[in-house]
Scaffold this motif. Structure first.
Motif, PDB file in Angstrom:
ATOM      1  N   PHE A 149     -29.083  21.342   7.939  1.00  0.00           N
ATOM      2  CA  PHE A 149     -27.781  20.874   8.052  1.00  0.00           C
ATOM      3  C   PHE A 149     -27.827  20.012   7.980  1.00  0.00           C
ATOM      4  O   PHE A 149     -26.725  18.943   6.472  1.00  0.00           O
ATOM      5  CB  PHE A 149     -27.015  20.665   9.077  1.00  0.00           C
ATOM      6  N   ALA A 150     -28.675  18.723   8.230  1.00  0.00           N
ATOM      7  CA  ALA A 150     -28.962  17.420   7.534  1.00  0.00           C
ATOM      8  C   ALA A 150     -28.787  17.275   5.691  1.00  0.00           C
ATOM      9  O   ALA A 150     -28.287  15.841   5.633  1.00  0.00           O
ATOM     10  CB  ALA A 150     -29.351  15.880   8.002  1.00  0.00           C
ATOM     11  N   ALA A 151     -29.626  18.145   5.071  1.00  0.00           N
ATOM     12  CA  ALA A 151     -30.097  17.481   4.134  1.00  0.00           C
ATOM     13  C   ALA A 151     -28.807  18.439   3.391  1.00  0.00           C
ATOM     14  O   ALA A 151     -28.331  17.757   2.174  1.00  0.00           O
ATOM     15  CB  ALA A 151     -31.067  18.705   4.204  1.00  0.00           C
ATOM     16  N   TYR A 152     -28.406  19.506   3.927  1.00  0.00           N
ATOM     17  CA  TYR A 152     -26.763  19.802   3.435  1.00  0.00           C
ATOM     18  C   TYR A 152     -26.236  19.226   2.757  1.00  0.00           C
ATOM     19  O   TYR A 152     -25.449  19.081   1.490  1.00  0.00           O
ATOM     20  CB  TYR A 152     -26.963  21.057   3.582  1.00  0.00           C
ATOM     21  N   LYS A 153     -25.445  18.280   4.056  1.00  0.00           N
ATOM     22  CA  LYS A 153     -24.764  17.418   4.212  1.00  0.00           C
ATOM     23  C   LYS A 153     -25.022  16.366   3.582  1.00  0.00           C
ATOM     24  O   LYS A 153     -23.733  16.041   2.209  1.00  0.00           O
ATOM     25  CB  LYS A 153     -24.362  16.720   5.519  1.00  0.00           C
ATOM     26  N   HIS A 154     -26.122  15.714   2.870  1.00  0.00           N
ATOM     27  CA  HIS A 154     -26.276  14.842   2.368  1.00  0.00           C
ATOM     28  C   HIS A 154     -26.339  15.102   0.755  1.00  0.00           C
ATOM     29  O   HIS A 154     -25.765  14.348   0.227  1.00  0.00           O
ATOM     30  CB  HIS A 154     -28.237  14.242   2.308  1.00  0.00           C
ATOM     31  N   ALA A 155     -26.571  16.257   0.563  1.00  0.00           N
ATOM     32  CA  ALA A 155     -26.415  16.758  -0.685  1.00  0.00           C
ATOM     33  C   ALA A 155     -25.046  17.241  -1.477  1.00  0.00           C
ATOM     34  O   ALA A 155     -24.439  18.157  -2.188  1.00  0.00           O
ATOM     35  CB  ALA A 155     -27.385  18.117  -1.177  1.00  0.00           C
ATOM     36  N   ALA A 156     -24.193  17.453   0.020  1.00  0.00           N
ATOM     37  CA  ALA A 156     -22.951  18.398  -0.613  1.00  0.00           C
ATOM     38  C   ALA A 156     -22.301  18.100  -1.625  1.00  0.00           C
ATOM     39  O   ALA A 156     -21.088  18.832  -2.680  1.00  0.00           O
ATOM     40  CB  ALA A 156     -22.137  18.721   0.575  1.00  0.00           C
ATOM     41  N   ASN A 157     -22.319  16.636  -1.834  1.00  0.00           N
ATOM     42  CA  ASN A 157     -20.898  16.623  -2.805  1.00  0.00           C
ATOM     43  C   ASN A 157     -21.389  16.999  -4.340  1.00  0.00           C
ATOM     44  O   ASN A 157     -20.742  16.432  -5.415  1.00  0.00           O
ATOM     45  CB  ASN A 157     -20.339  14.934  -2.532  1.00  0.00           C
ATOM     46  N   GLU A 158     -22.791  16.615  -4.954  1.00  0.00           N
ATOM     47  CA  GLU A 158     -23.054  17.235  -5.839  1.00  0.00           C
ATOM     48  C   GLU A 158     -23.596  18.349  -6.481  1.00  0.00           C
ATOM     49  O   GLU A 158     -24.446  18.467  -7.087  1.00  0.00           O
ATOM     50  CB  GLU A 158     -23.940  15.945  -6.072  1.00  0.00           C
ATOM     51  N   GLU A 159     -24.213  19.345  -5.279  1.00  0.00           N
ATOM     52  CA  GLU A 159     -25.187  20.466  -5.045  1.00  0.00           C
ATOM     53  C   GLU A 159     -23.800  21.579  -4.662  1.00  0.00           C
ATOM     54  O   GLU A 159     -24.119  21.939  -3.692  1.00  0.00           O
ATOM     55  CB  GLU A 159     -26.568  20.191  -4.244  1.00  0.00           C
ATOM     56  N   ILE A 160     -23.608  22.640  -5.778  1.00  0.00           N
ATOM     57  CA  ILE A 160     -23.216  23.654  -4.899  1.00  0.00           C
ATOM     58  C   ILE A 160     -24.046  24.571  -4.348  1.00  0.00           C
ATOM     59  O   ILE A 160     -23.407  25.043  -3.007  1.00  0.00           O
ATOM     60  CB  ILE A 160     -22.675  24.503  -6.485  1.00  0.00           C
ATOM     61  N   GLY A 161     -24.810  24.983  -3.424  1.00  0.00           N
ATOM     62  CA  GLY A 161     -26.424  25.875  -3.267  1.00  0.00           C
ATOM     63  C   GLY A 161     -25.616  24.919  -2.078  1.00  0.00           C
ATOM     64  O   GLY A 161     -25.759  25.267  -0.614  1.00  0.00           O
ATOM     65  N   ALA A 162     -25.557  23.568  -1.829  1.00  0.00           N
ATOM     66  CA  ALA A 162     -25.854  23.246  -0.191  1.00  0.00           C
ATOM     67  C   ALA A 162     -24.266  22.727  -0.030  1.00  0.00           C
ATOM     68  O   ALA A 162     -24.132  23.142   0.815  1.00  0.00           O
ATOM     69  CB  ALA A 162     -26.271  21.105  -0.699  1.00  0.00           C
ATOM     70  N   LEU A 163     -23.732  22.505  -0.719  1.00  0.00           N
ATOM     71  CA  LEU A 163     -21.920  22.719  -0.285  1.00  0.00           C
ATOM     72  C   LEU A 163     -21.981  23.962   0.512  1.00  0.00           C
ATOM     73  O   LEU A 163     -21.020  24.373   1.418  1.00  0.00           O
ATOM     74  CB  LEU A 163     -20.683  22.402  -1.359  1.00  0.00           C
ATOM     75  N   PHE A 164     -22.012  25.764  -0.080  1.00  0.00           N
ATOM     76  CA  PHE A 164     -22.154  26.803   0.301  1.00  0.00           C
ATOM     77  C   PHE A 164     -22.707  26.576   1.331  1.00  0.00           C
ATOM     78  O   PHE A 164     -21.890  26.807   2.976  1.00  0.00           O
ATOM     79  CB  PHE A 164     -22.476  27.481  -0.512  1.00  0.00           C
ATOM     80  N   LYS A 165     -24.360  26.156   1.711  1.00  0.00           N
ATOM     81  CA  LYS A 165     -24.792  25.942   2.916  1.00  0.00           C
ATOM     82  C   LYS A 165     -24.728  25.383   4.420  1.00  0.00           C
ATOM     83  O   LYS A 165     -24.586  25.707   5.346  1.00  0.00           O
ATOM     84  CB  LYS A 165     -25.876  26.201   2.426  1.00  0.00           C
ATOM     85  N   LEU A 166     -23.500  24.211   3.751  1.00  0.00           N
ATOM     86  CA  LEU A 166     -23.001  23.355   4.891  1.00  0.00           C
ATOM     87  C   LEU A 166     -21.806  23.959   5.099  1.00  0.00           C
ATOM     88  O   LEU A 166     -22.260  23.908   6.720  1.00  0.00           O
ATOM     89  CB  LEU A 166     -22.835  22.028   4.042  1.00  0.00           C
ATOM     90  N   GLY A 167     -20.812  24.524   4.493  1.00  0.00           N
ATOM     91  CA  GLY A 167     -19.942  25.146   5.702  1.00  0.00           C
ATOM     92  C   GLY A 167     -20.783  27.050   6.048  1.00  0.00           C
ATOM     93  O   GLY A 167     -20.195  27.137   6.802  1.00  0.00           O
ATOM     94  N   TRP A 168     -21.790  27.671   5.872  1.00  0.00           N
ATOM     95  CA  TRP A 168     -22.902  28.417   6.545  1.00  0.00           C
ATOM     96  C   TRP A 168     -22.978  27.968   7.441  1.00  0.00           C
ATOM     97  O   TRP A 168     -22.788  28.535   8.922  1.00  0.00           O
ATOM     98  CB  TRP A 168     -23.618  29.102   5.073  1.00  0.00           C
ATOM     99  N   CYS A 169     -23.477  26.811   7.833  1.00  0.00           N
ATOM    100  CA  CYS A 169     -23.989  26.236   9.087  1.00  0.00           C
ATOM    101  C   CYS A 169     -22.663  25.695   9.524  1.00  0.00           C
ATOM    102  O   CYS A 169     -22.885  26.267  11.041  1.00  0.00           O
ATOM    103  CB  CYS A 169     -24.501  24.935   8.486  1.00  0.00           C
ATOM    104  N   PHE A 170     -21.273  25.761   8.778  1.00  0.00           N
ATOM    105  CA  PHE A 170     -20.130  25.553  10.694  1.00  0.00           C
ATOM    106  C   PHE A 170     -19.765  26.733  10.917  1.00  0.00           C
ATOM    107  O   PHE A 170     -19.766  26.860  11.935  1.00  0.00           O
ATOM    108  CB  PHE A 170     -19.329  24.974   9.581  1.00  0.00           C
ATOM    109  N   MET A 171     -20.213  27.595   9.980  1.00  0.00           N
ATOM    110  CA  MET A 171     -19.193  29.062  10.571  1.00  0.00           C
ATOM    111  C   MET A 171     -20.356  28.971  11.155  1.00  0.00           C
ATOM    112  O   MET A 171     -19.689  30.313  12.734  1.00  0.00           O
ATOM    113  CB  MET A 171     -19.388  30.111   8.786  1.00  0.00           C
ATOM    114  N   HIS A 172     -21.635  29.554  11.381  1.00  0.00           N
ATOM    115  CA  HIS A 172     -22.821  30.280  12.109  1.00  0.00           C
ATOM    116  C   HIS A 172     -23.008  29.104  12.948  1.00  0.00           C
ATOM    117  O   HIS A 172     -23.803  29.811  13.779  1.00  0.00           O
ATOM    118  CB  HIS A 172     -23.704  30.966  11.740  1.00  0.00           C
ATOM    119  N   GLY A 173     -23.111  28.048  13.217  1.00  0.00           N
ATOM    120  CA  GLY A 173     -23.444  27.561  14.516  1.00  0.00           C
ATOM    121  C   GLY A 173     -25.063  26.646  14.116  1.00  0.00           C
ATOM    122  O   GLY A 173     -25.365  26.592  15.208  1.00  0.00           O
ATOM    123  N   TYR A 174     -25.221  26.407  13.236  1.00  0.00           N
ATOM    124  CA  TYR A 174     -26.672  26.422  12.148  1.00  0.00           C
ATOM    125  C   TYR A 174     -26.733  24.886  12.164  1.00  0.00           C
ATOM    126  O   TYR A 174     -26.575  24.126  11.184  1.00  0.00           O
ATOM    127  CB  TYR A 174     -26.891  27.325  11.205  1.00  0.00           C
TER     128      TYR A 174
END
Length: 259
Positions: free
Chosen positions: A47-72
């Protein structure tokens, strides 16, 4: 171990060695590191890694949302998940093959509106690579109740088997559920047991390495599910362990965002 678990173990070993020597620096690297941590069930790191990259990387932005959706690795927050998916749909383009999987996933899981299933299928079928996660989703099209796709055991197994052979762990458990639904025995019991062992080992390692409420609860759920067709003695032992880890979890605070 099976070919799958042998292969995944070796991939994990090599990835661990890589990240020890080359810690992530760019957004793309943080996304890949997040994927590595996610496969190890170290969701707070992911989660911390996705959050760090979410503004620049589409995959990280999606996985950040996926973590929020499922509590990962963080508290479940459907509003934040929807925000991530909305940002992705505004910035991604279906003209770019590498974006199509993420766009399809946002359409499929990120909205309560009517879904164009055939268009989502097209997106999954035309990713930049025939990635295992897209194959897994295609398999689910023949399991779940859909308007445009009828339930179909052979087609579901065809896509799920391809996904599992490419490394999508969820596919073997989806196949198990599917065979159970049709009152059929899973054709390779040893493969199924090894898949459960591989998953349990990583969840246990994550919980021991970074004790927290989320990891203990996930470990409790895994023990409670137990191995397929296990002996009564082992089943009793696993249920006791499930209760113990649930008690461990209950005395720990509820985590917010990973730091």
């Amino acid at each position: 171990m099976s070919f799958y678990t042998d292969n995944e173990h070796e991939k994990g070993r090599l990835a661990t060695l890589h990240w020890l020597v080359h810690p992530p620096e760019t957004a793309a690297e943080f996304f890949l590191y997040g994927e590595y941590a996610f496969r190890l069930y170290e969701f707070r790191k992911a989660f911390a890694a996705y959050k760090h990259a979410a503004n620049e990387e589409i995959g990280a932005l999606f996985k950040l949302g996926w973590c929020f959706m499922h509590g990962y690795g963080t508290a479940t927050d459907k509003r934040k998940a929807a925000s991530c998916f909305g940002r992705l749909l505004k910035s991604a383009s279906e003209k770019e093959a590498r974006h199509r999987y993420y766009i399809g996933m946002c359409y499929l899981y990120g909205s309560d509106s009517l879904k164009d299933e055939e268009h989502i299928w097209y997106l999954f079928a035309n990713c930049s690579e025939k990635i295992e996660a897209a194959l897994y989703e295609q398999g689910l099209f023949f399991i779940d109740d859909r308007k445009s796709f009828a339930k179909d055991l052979p087609n579901a197994v065809f896509y799920l088997r391809k996904a599992y052979d490419m490394g999508e762990e969820r596919a073997v458990f989806a196949m198990e559920d599917l065979f159970h639904l049709y009152k059929k025995d899973y054709p390779d019991h040893t493969e199924l047991v090894q898949a459960y062992s591989w998953r349990l080992g990583r969840i246990l390692r994550a919980a021991e390495k970074s004790p927290c409420r989320e990891y203990y609860l996930r470990l409790s759920d895994c023990y409670r599910q137990g191995f397929p067709d296990d002996s009564p003695g082992n089943r009793k032992k696993f249920l006791r362990l499930a209760d113990e880890y649930k008690r461990f979890a209950e005395i720990l605070p509820i985590e917010d965002d990973a730091t």
